[in-house]
Every structure is written in C-alpha cells, then in structure tokens.
Motif scaffolding. Sequence first.
Motif, short mmCIF file in Angstrom:
data_model
loop_
_atom_site.label_atom_id
_atom_site.label_comp_id
_atom_site.label_asym_id
_atom_site.label_seq_id
_atom_site.Cartn_x
_atom_site.Cartn_y
_atom_site.Cartn_z
N ARG A 12 0.81 -1.21 0.00
CA ARG A 12 0.00 0.00 0.00
C ARG A 12 0.85 1.27 0.00
NH1 ARG A 12 -4.31 -2.12 4.40
NH2 ARG A 12 -5.23 -3.71 3.10
N LEU A 13 2.13 1.12 -0.16
CA LEU A 13 3.04 2.26 -0.19
C LEU A 13 3.17 2.76 -1.62
CD1 LEU A 13 5.26 4.08 1.11
CD2 LEU A 13 6.87 2.24 0.55
N GLN A 14 3.12 4.07 -1.79
CA GLN A 14 3.37 4.67 -3.08
C GLN A 14 4.36 5.81 -2.90
OE1 GLN A 14 -0.59 5.74 -4.64
NE2 GLN A 14 -0.43 3.94 -5.96
N PHE A 15 4.97 6.23 -4.02
CA PHE A 15 5.88 7.37 -4.02
C PHE A 15 5.32 8.42 -4.96
CE2 PHE A 15 8.70 3.77 -2.96
CZ PHE A 15 9.10 4.21 -1.71
N GLY A 16 5.40 9.67 -4.54
CA GLY A 16 4.86 10.75 -5.35
C GLY A 16 5.85 11.89 -5.50
N ALA A 17 5.59 12.72 -6.51
CA ALA A 17 6.41 13.90 -6.77
C ALA A 17 5.53 15.14 -6.62
CB ALA A 17 6.98 13.84 -8.19
N LEU A 18 6.05 16.13 -5.89
CA LEU A 18 5.39 17.42 -5.82
C LEU A 18 6.15 18.35 -6.77
CD1 LEU A 18 3.21 19.21 -4.53
CD2 LEU A 18 4.96 19.94 -2.89
N PRO A 19 5.63 18.53 -8.00
CA PRO A 19 6.32 19.36 -8.99
C PRO A 19 6.17 20.84 -8.66
CG PRO A 19 4.70 17.87 -10.01
CD PRO A 19 4.44 17.90 -8.55
N TRP A 20 7.28 21.58 -8.67
CA TRP A 20 7.23 22.99 -8.35
C TRP A 20 8.20 23.77 -9.23
CZ3 TRP A 20 11.46 25.77 -6.50
CH2 TRP A 20 12.55 25.00 -6.07
N ARG A 21 7.92 25.08 -9.30
CA ARG A 21 8.84 25.98 -10.00
C ARG A 21 8.70 27.37 -9.38
NH1 ARG A 21 5.81 26.80 -15.90
NH2 ARG A 21 4.09 28.07 -15.11
N ARG A 22 9.73 28.18 -9.62
CA ARG A 22 9.73 29.58 -9.20
C ARG A 22 9.17 30.40 -10.36
NH1 ARG A 22 13.19 30.46 -4.74
NH2 ARG A 22 14.59 28.73 -5.07
N ALA A 23 8.18 31.22 -10.08
CA ALA A 23 7.62 32.11 -11.10
C ALA A 23 7.73 33.54 -10.58
CB ALA A 23 6.16 31.75 -11.38
N GLY A 77 7.51 14.76 3.01
CA GLY A 77 6.35 14.40 3.82
C GLY A 77 5.61 13.24 3.20
N HIS A 78 4.42 13.00 3.72
CA HIS A 78 3.57 11.93 3.18
C HIS A 78 2.11 12.30 3.41
CE1 HIS A 78 3.73 10.71 7.43
NE2 HIS A 78 2.53 10.21 7.20
N PHE A 79 1.24 11.61 2.69
CA PHE A 79 -0.19 11.76 2.88
C PHE A 79 -0.85 10.42 2.59
CE2 PHE A 79 0.26 12.60 -1.62
CZ PHE A 79 -0.91 12.13 -2.22
N HIS A 80 -2.09 10.30 3.02
CA HIS A 80 -2.88 9.08 2.80
C HIS A 80 -4.05 9.39 1.89
CE1 HIS A 80 -0.80 8.35 6.63
NE2 HIS A 80 -0.78 7.09 6.24
N TYR A 81 -4.45 8.41 1.11
CA TYR A 81 -5.67 8.54 0.32
C TYR A 81 -6.25 7.15 0.09
CZ TYR A 81 -3.72 6.76 -4.10
OH TYR A 81 -3.20 5.96 -5.07
N VAL A 82 -7.50 7.10 -0.30
CA VAL A 82 -8.16 5.83 -0.57
C VAL A 82 -8.14 5.58 -2.07
CG1 VAL A 82 -10.31 4.53 -0.41
CG2 VAL A 82 -9.62 6.03 1.47
N LYS A 83 -7.50 4.49 -2.46
CA LYS A 83 -7.43 4.09 -3.87
C LYS A 83 -8.58 3.13 -4.13
CE LYS A 83 -4.38 2.51 -7.51
NZ LYS A 83 -4.55 3.71 -8.33
N ARG A 88 -12.36 -3.54 -4.53
CA ARG A 88 -12.14 -3.09 -3.16
C ARG A 88 -11.49 -1.71 -3.17
NH1 ARG A 88 -7.39 -5.93 -4.19
NH2 ARG A 88 -5.57 -5.01 -3.23
N SER A 89 -11.34 -1.16 -2.00
CA SER A 89 -10.61 0.10 -1.83
C SER A 89 -9.47 -0.14 -0.86
CB SER A 89 -11.54 1.18 -1.28
OG SER A 89 -12.54 1.48 -2.21
N ASP A 90 -8.34 0.47 -1.11
CA ASP A 90 -7.18 0.36 -0.24
C ASP A 90 -6.76 1.74 0.22
OD1 ASP A 90 -6.93 -2.39 -0.41
OD2 ASP A 90 -5.40 -2.34 -1.97
#
Length: 146
Positions: A12-23, A77-83, A88-90
């Motif tokens: 149930r572990l996932q990895f995510g990217a928070l894409p950012w830039r300076r404007a 950091g991390h966050f949780h969500y329901v997939k 079923r849902s995980d």
Amino acid sequence: MLAAADGIDLERLQFGALPWRRAEAGLEIMLVSSRDTKRWIIPKGWPMAGRSGGAAAAIEALEEAGLLGVMSDEPIGHFHYVKRLTRRSDCCRVVVFALRVVRQRAHWPEKHERVTQWFSAGEAIANVSDPELAQLIESFARGFAS
C-alpha cells in the motif's frame, strides 16, 4: 529506502512527486488530473524494484506529466488517500519528494489521459481533494517562503 522493517505495508506504499517551480509571482505547483475521476492530484505510483523512492517518483512524474527536473534527496512528507480498485478500496500512504521542474516534454506516455496545470500554492491547496495533500503543499509553501 523504506522497507517492511519500517512498519510500512509495501503493498500500500506509493511514491509521489510534488512538482514545483519559481515564477515571477512566487511558488507554483503543477497538479495532474486523475484518470478516472479527474480530481487534481500529484504524480504518484507503486514502488519499483531496484529504484529508490525518489527515482520511482521521478519516473511517475515523467509518465504522468512529462516532467523533468531535480528531485529532492529526502521526502518532504507523506499523505494518505483511498485508492478505489475494481473490487475493493485500499488506503495508500504516499511518500512525497519535491521535484524542481526544469522542463515539460511535448509528448509523454499519459498525455492524452490526463490534464496538467500550474497553480499558485494557494490555488493548488484549494484544488486538491485530499486534505493531507493540501496540508503537505501548505507546509512546503511555508518552507519555500522562508
């Protein structure tokens, strides 16, 4: 690298990217639409054999949004969500790495399945539907402003 020994269910572990830039106006965050519900999310996916969490997040950002850039060495950091799956849902825990976007390719694997859009940090916080993700973006934006 995180492992089952850290008390995390790797299924149930996932990895995510928070894409950012300076404007000119300040920090901008790129969100992508989910394929099914079209909610605003960040690129994320399952662990990949032989790859660190940051490397897996970078691959997801490239596949889902065509993004190339510099990934943070450590999670922000991390966050949780329901997939929701077919039968079923995980509950998933997403460990997030910051991705300073250098460029977006003209073509990428999921371009015709998703929409990408740059938002101010405040707009990104308002548009994501996962409260924990909104808190993570808010925390990142506060650190960015310091």
